[in-house]
Design an enzyme around this catalytic site. Structure first.
Site, short mmCIF file in Angstrom:
data_model
loop_
_atom_site.label_atom_id
_atom_site.label_comp_id
_atom_site.label_asym_id
_atom_site.label_seq_id
_atom_site.Cartn_x
_atom_site.Cartn_y
_atom_site.Cartn_z
N THR A 84 10.47 10.26 13.15
CA THR A 84 11.89 10.63 13.27
C THR A 84 12.32 10.77 14.72
O THR A 84 11.50 10.90 15.63
CB THR A 84 12.16 11.96 12.55
OG1 THR A 84 11.44 13.01 13.19
CG2 THR A 84 11.77 11.88 11.08
N ASP A 85 13.65 10.75 14.90
CA ASP A 85 14.23 10.98 16.22
C ASP A 85 14.57 12.46 16.38
O ASP A 85 14.22 13.28 15.52
CB ASP A 85 15.46 10.08 16.42
CG ASP A 85 16.57 10.33 15.41
OD1 ASP A 85 16.59 11.39 14.75
OD2 ASP A 85 17.44 9.45 15.27
N ALA A 86 15.27 12.81 17.44
CA ALA A 86 15.59 14.22 17.73
C ALA A 86 16.47 14.85 16.66
O ALA A 86 16.50 16.07 16.52
CB ALA A 86 16.28 14.32 19.10
#
Length: 125
Positions: free
Chosen positions: A17-19
């Site tokens: 996942t990203d931030a």
């Protein structure tokens, strides 16, 4: 899932996942591969069986349609089916679902080749 007789489960890992906690688009191709390898295990004795026959299955083309984002810790079901087997070529179709709703779908096109020469070789039956 209509038209699919095979599926495998995946869980979205934090590293995927990203931030914002949304799965990066590249992971969908990895999840397709997870399903493809599991499909081969169930239906043909596994990818290693192809390698033992002196073959490799190369990816020629990929397509993904993203419908809804997957998020960290989602439990997904990746449906897969093998279609259009002709000579050395074949194609997999996929549908990724969360709680019964399709969030992505796509396909990968492949060819079997001789492992040493990389020349096209008919798909074994």
């Amino acid at each position: 899932m209509h038209g699919f007789s095979f599926s495998t489960d995946v869980r979205v890992r934090f590293a995927e996942t990203d931030a914002q906690g949304i799965a990066h688009n590249s992971n969908y191709l990895v999840w397709f591969e997870v399903a493809r390898v599991a499909y081969l295990e169930e239906h043909t004795g596994g990818y290693q069986r192809l390698r033992d026959l002196g073959l490799e299955a190369l990816v020629l083309e990929t397509h993904v349609r993203y419908i809804q984002p997957a998020r960290f810790d989602d439990r997904l079901v990746v449906h897969a089916r093998c279609v259009d087997v002709k000579g050395a070529r074949f194609r997999y179709e996929y549908a990724i679902a969360r709680d019964g709703t399709v969030i992505a779908e796509g396909w990968t096109a492949h060819a079997t080749v001789d492992r040493t020469t990389l020349r096209p070789t008919r798909v074994p039956t």
